[in-house]
Design a protein around this motif. Structure first.
Motif, PDB file in Angstrom:
ATOM      1  N   HIS A 132       0.847  -1.194   0.000  1.00  0.00           N
ATOM      2  CA  HIS A 132       0.000   0.000   0.000  1.00  0.00           C
ATOM      3  C   HIS A 132       0.884   1.246   0.000  1.00  0.00           C
ATOM      4  CE1 HIS A 132      -4.030  -1.848   1.145  1.00  0.00           C
ATOM      5  NE2 HIS A 132      -3.195  -2.877   1.079  1.00  0.00           N
ATOM      6  N   ALA A 133       0.822   1.978  -1.086  1.00  0.00           N
ATOM      7  CA  ALA A 133       1.707   3.136  -1.244  1.00  0.00           C
ATOM      8  C   ALA A 133       1.444   4.216  -0.208  1.00  0.00           C
ATOM      9  CB  ALA A 133       1.559   3.713  -2.652  1.00  0.00           C
ATOM     10  N   LEU A 134       0.217   4.295   0.296  1.00  0.00           N
ATOM     11  CA  LEU A 134      -0.124   5.330   1.262  1.00  0.00           C
ATOM     12  C   LEU A 134       0.238   4.946   2.693  1.00  0.00           C
ATOM     13  CD1 LEU A 134      -3.615   6.500  -0.110  1.00  0.00           C
ATOM     14  CD2 LEU A 134      -1.353   7.499  -0.515  1.00  0.00           C
ATOM     15  N   LEU A 135       0.700   3.735   2.878  1.00  0.00           N
ATOM     16  CA  LEU A 135       1.101   3.267   4.206  1.00  0.00           C
ATOM     17  C   LEU A 135       2.613   3.074   4.241  1.00  0.00           C
ATOM     18  CD1 LEU A 135      -1.673   0.584   4.885  1.00  0.00           C
ATOM     19  CD2 LEU A 135      -1.612   2.965   5.672  1.00  0.00           C
ATOM     20  N   THR A 136       3.175   3.106   5.444  1.00  0.00           N
ATOM     21  CA  THR A 136       4.614   2.974   5.600  1.00  0.00           C
ATOM     22  C   THR A 136       5.045   1.507   5.624  1.00  0.00           C
ATOM     23  OG1 THR A 136       4.573   2.864   8.020  1.00  0.00           O
ATOM     24  CG2 THR A 136       4.580   5.069   7.008  1.00  0.00           C
ATOM     25  N   PHE A 137       6.344   1.330   5.522  1.00  0.00           N
ATOM     26  CA  PHE A 137       6.913  -0.009   5.647  1.00  0.00           C
ATOM     27  C   PHE A 137       6.549  -0.613   6.999  1.00  0.00           C
ATOM     28  CE2 PHE A 137      10.299  -2.876   6.967  1.00  0.00           C
ATOM     29  CZ  PHE A 137      10.481  -3.672   5.842  1.00  0.00           C
ATOM     30  N   GLN A 138       6.536   0.217   8.034  1.00  0.00           N
ATOM     31  CA  GLN A 138       6.244  -0.299   9.372  1.00  0.00           C
ATOM     32  C   GLN A 138       4.794  -0.738   9.511  1.00  0.00           C
ATOM     33  OE1 GLN A 138       8.547  -1.053  11.322  1.00  0.00           O
ATOM     34  NE2 GLN A 138      10.155  -0.057  10.146  1.00  0.00           N
ATOM     35  N   HIS A 139       3.874  -0.092   8.785  1.00  0.00           N
ATOM     36  CA  HIS A 139       2.502  -0.596   8.770  1.00  0.00           C
ATOM     37  C   HIS A 139       2.491  -2.048   8.285  1.00  0.00           C
ATOM     38  CE1 HIS A 139       1.195   3.695   8.860  1.00  0.00           C
ATOM     39  NE2 HIS A 139       0.083   3.207   9.386  1.00  0.00           N
ATOM     40  N   HIS A 140       3.230  -2.302   7.216  1.00  0.00           N
ATOM     41  CA  HIS A 140       3.281  -3.647   6.661  1.00  0.00           C
ATOM     42  C   HIS A 140       3.962  -4.611   7.620  1.00  0.00           C
ATOM     43  CE1 HIS A 140       2.510  -1.151   3.121  1.00  0.00           C
ATOM     44  NE2 HIS A 140       2.101  -2.226   2.498  1.00  0.00           N
ATOM     45  N   ALA A 141       4.998  -4.133   8.315  1.00  0.00           N
ATOM     46  CA  ALA A 141       5.699  -4.982   9.275  1.00  0.00           C
ATOM     47  C   ALA A 141       4.775  -5.411  10.409  1.00  0.00           C
ATOM     48  CB  ALA A 141       6.917  -4.251   9.835  1.00  0.00           C
ATOM     49  N   GLU A 142       3.836  -4.542  10.795  1.00  0.00           N
ATOM     50  CA  GLU A 142       2.918  -4.859  11.884  1.00  0.00           C
ATOM     51  C   GLU A 142       2.057  -6.080  11.573  1.00  0.00           C
ATOM     52  OE1 GLU A 142       2.556  -3.645  14.887  1.00  0.00           O
ATOM     53  OE2 GLU A 142       4.062  -2.071  14.702  1.00  0.00           O
ATOM     54  N   VAL A 143       1.724  -6.286  10.293  1.00  0.00           N
ATOM     55  CA  VAL A 143       0.806  -7.367   9.929  1.00  0.00           C
ATOM     56  C   VAL A 143       1.500  -8.470   9.142  1.00  0.00           C
ATOM     57  CG1 VAL A 143      -1.178  -5.807   9.929  1.00  0.00           C
ATOM     58  CG2 VAL A 143       0.075  -6.178   7.810  1.00  0.00           C
ATOM     59  N   THR A 165      -5.864  -2.420   4.453  1.00  0.00           N
ATOM     60  CA  THR A 165      -6.923  -1.634   3.822  1.00  0.00           C
ATOM     61  C   THR A 165      -7.638  -0.778   4.853  1.00  0.00           C
ATOM     62  OG1 THR A 165      -7.250  -3.300   2.090  1.00  0.00           O
ATOM     63  CG2 THR A 165      -9.058  -1.758   2.479  1.00  0.00           C
ATOM     64  N   ARG A 166      -7.905  -1.360   6.027  1.00  0.00           N
ATOM     65  CA  ARG A 166      -8.539  -0.587   7.107  1.00  0.00           C
ATOM     66  C   ARG A 166      -7.655   0.579   7.537  1.00  0.00           C
ATOM     67  NH1 ARG A 166     -10.442  -5.545  11.103  1.00  0.00           N
ATOM     68  NH2 ARG A 166     -12.183  -6.315   9.827  1.00  0.00           N
ATOM     69  N   ALA A 167      -6.368   0.285   7.680  1.00  0.00           N
ATOM     70  CA  ALA A 167      -5.437   1.333   8.113  1.00  0.00           C
ATOM     71  C   ALA A 167      -5.384   2.462   7.086  1.00  0.00           C
ATOM     72  CB  ALA A 167      -4.042   0.741   8.319  1.00  0.00           C
ATOM     73  N   GLU A 168      -5.428   2.107   5.808  1.00  0.00           N
ATOM     74  CA  GLU A 168      -5.374   3.128   4.763  1.00  0.00           C
ATOM     75  C   GLU A 168      -6.664   3.946   4.744  1.00  0.00           C
ATOM     76  OE1 GLU A 168      -5.020   3.198  -0.082  1.00  0.00           O
ATOM     77  OE2 GLU A 168      -3.835   1.737   1.052  1.00  0.00           O
ATOM     78  N   GLU A 169      -7.799   3.270   4.841  1.00  0.00           N
ATOM     79  CA  GLU A 169      -9.091   3.969   4.788  1.00  0.00           C
ATOM     80  C   GLU A 169      -9.289   4.886   5.990  1.00  0.00           C
ATOM     81  OE1 GLU A 169     -11.639   0.547   2.341  1.00  0.00           O
ATOM     82  OE2 GLU A 169     -11.872   0.759   4.516  1.00  0.00           O
ATOM     83  N   GLN A 170      -8.784   4.477   7.145  1.00  0.00           N
ATOM     84  CA  GLN A 170      -8.984   5.263   8.364  1.00  0.00           C
ATOM     85  C   GLN A 170      -7.756   6.088   8.741  1.00  0.00           C
ATOM     86  OE1 GLN A 170     -11.192   3.193  11.514  1.00  0.00           O
ATOM     87  NE2 GLN A 170     -11.493   1.449  10.135  1.00  0.00           N
ATOM     88  N   THR A 171      -6.788   6.121   7.832  1.00  0.00           N
ATOM     89  CA  THR A 171      -5.546   6.892   8.030  1.00  0.00           C
ATOM     90  C   THR A 171      -4.930   6.632   9.404  1.00  0.00           C
ATOM     91  OG1 THR A 171      -6.743   8.867   8.818  1.00  0.00           O
ATOM     92  CG2 THR A 171      -6.314   8.686   6.440  1.00  0.00           C
ATOM     93  N   TRP A 172      -4.813   5.362   9.759  1.00  0.00           N
ATOM     94  CA  TRP A 172      -4.206   4.998  11.035  1.00  0.00           C
ATOM     95  C   TRP A 172      -2.695   5.199  10.985  1.00  0.00           C
ATOM     96  CZ3 TRP A 172      -6.983  -0.367  11.698  1.00  0.00           C
ATOM     97  CH2 TRP A 172      -8.263  -0.163  12.249  1.00  0.00           C
ATOM     98  N   THR A 173      -2.135   5.624  12.097  1.00  0.00           N
ATOM     99  CA  THR A 173      -0.693   5.581  12.265  1.00  0.00           C
ATOM    100  C   THR A 173      -0.287   4.139  12.559  1.00  0.00           C
ATOM    101  OG1 THR A 173      -0.814   5.949  14.656  1.00  0.00           O
ATOM    102  CG2 THR A 173      -0.718   7.914  13.225  1.00  0.00           C
ATOM    103  N   THR A 174       1.010   3.887  12.571  1.00  0.00           N
ATOM    104  CA  THR A 174       1.479   2.543  12.906  1.00  0.00           C
ATOM    105  C   THR A 174       1.021   2.145  14.303  1.00  0.00           C
ATOM    106  OG1 THR A 174       3.444   2.895  11.545  1.00  0.00           O
ATOM    107  CG2 THR A 174       3.512   1.069  13.093  1.00  0.00           C
ATOM    108  N   LYS A 175       1.080   3.082  15.232  1.00  0.00           N
ATOM    109  CA  LYS A 175       0.662   2.794  16.610  1.00  0.00           C
ATOM    110  C   LYS A 175      -0.825   2.485  16.674  1.00  0.00           C
ATOM    111  CE  LYS A 175       0.813   4.662  21.314  1.00  0.00           C
ATOM    112  NZ  LYS A 175       1.241   5.792  22.162  1.00  0.00           N
ATOM    113  N   GLN A 176      -1.638   3.219  15.912  1.00  0.00           N
ATOM    114  CA  GLN A 176      -3.076   2.967  15.918  1.00  0.00           C
ATOM    115  C   GLN A 176      -3.394   1.597  15.323  1.00  0.00           C
ATOM    116  OE1 GLN A 176      -4.120   6.587  13.803  1.00  0.00           O
ATOM    117  NE2 GLN A 176      -5.106   7.454  15.623  1.00  0.00           N
ATOM    118  N   LEU A 177      -2.676   1.223  14.275  1.00  0.00           N
ATOM    119  CA  LEU A 177      -2.865  -0.106  13.699  1.00  0.00           C
ATOM    120  C   LEU A 177      -2.486  -1.181  14.707  1.00  0.00           C
ATOM    121  CD1 LEU A 177      -3.352  -2.141  11.431  1.00  0.00           C
ATOM    122  CD2 LEU A 177      -1.056  -1.631  10.571  1.00  0.00           C
TER     123      LEU A 177
END
Length: 204
Positions: free
Chosen positions: A74-85, A98-110
């Motif tokens: 996901h281009a709109l999310l960071t590498f760390q977002h991907h690392a979380e999952v 997809t949820r993180a992108e739609e709700q503009t979550w930070t890594t911590k929120q995810l």
């Protein structure tokens, strides 16, 4: 050198640009290491040393990169977002991204959302989830904290991802040995092959 007359807006914009470069470099390094492992297995460790980063850090980058093909990033999310999952099954990981992108979550929120979901699943489960406690010396625990911090992920997530990666490497090596020897027992003496396949946490 940062100029003295630097407005807050300019400083903030520069920070976003730098963060984007650093995030992209995580993917690039992960893909780079995965390519080297696949194409130069006998020499790629020499290339790793030339980079000047910790081997375990690069291995974590490569592990995440391998878990996500280009069309799943996901281009709109960071590498760390991907690392979380990264340790989740692909379909579940894609859903959370997809949820993180739609709700503009930070890594911590995810991370918090994932933890809340796990807690709800445990509460709603008819069977209690067994908890396995492993005694860990303090110095080793501190090293794990440092390793997790170096990759920007929670230590619990880092430990799970590292163990999953190690299990995949060992089982893959065992299956390869079994196929070469014609043995039906996957777990039969994988040490000779597994020694050639590094995994997070291994001494190099």
């Amino acid at each position: 050198m940062i100029p003295d007359l630097f407005t807050f807006e300019s400083w903030e914009r520069a920070g976003r640009q730098l963060a984007g470069v650093l995030d992209s470099s995580s993917w690039w390094l992960g893909d780079w290491l995965a390519y080297g492992k696949d194409h130069y297995s006998d020499r790629y460790q020499k290339g790793i040393q030339a980079v000047g980063l910790q081997y375990q850090t690069l291995r974590n980058y490569a592990w995440v990169a391998r878990r996500f093909d280009m069309d799943r990033r996901h281009a709109l999310l960071t590498f760390q977002h991907h690392a979380e999952v990264a340790s989740l099954p692909p379909e579940e990981a894609d859903l959370w991204l997809t949820r993180a992108e739609e709700q503009t979550w930070t890594t911590k929120q995810l991370r918090c959302a994932l933890r809340d979901a796990r807690n709800r699943d445990q509460v709603g489960s008819a069977q209690p989830v067994p908890v396995h406690r492993l005694p860990v010396p303090g110095d080793r625990l501190e090293r794990w904290h440092q390793a997790a911090a170096s990759t920007g992920v929670d230590m619990e997530e880092w430990v799970l991802a590292t163990l999953d990666s190690a299990a995949e490497s060992v089982l893959a090596a065992a299956e390869e040995v079994a196929s070469l020897t014609g043995s039906d027992q996957v777990g039969a003496d994988p040490e000779s092959s597994a020694a050639e396949e590094e995994y997070p946490g291994a001494e190099v």
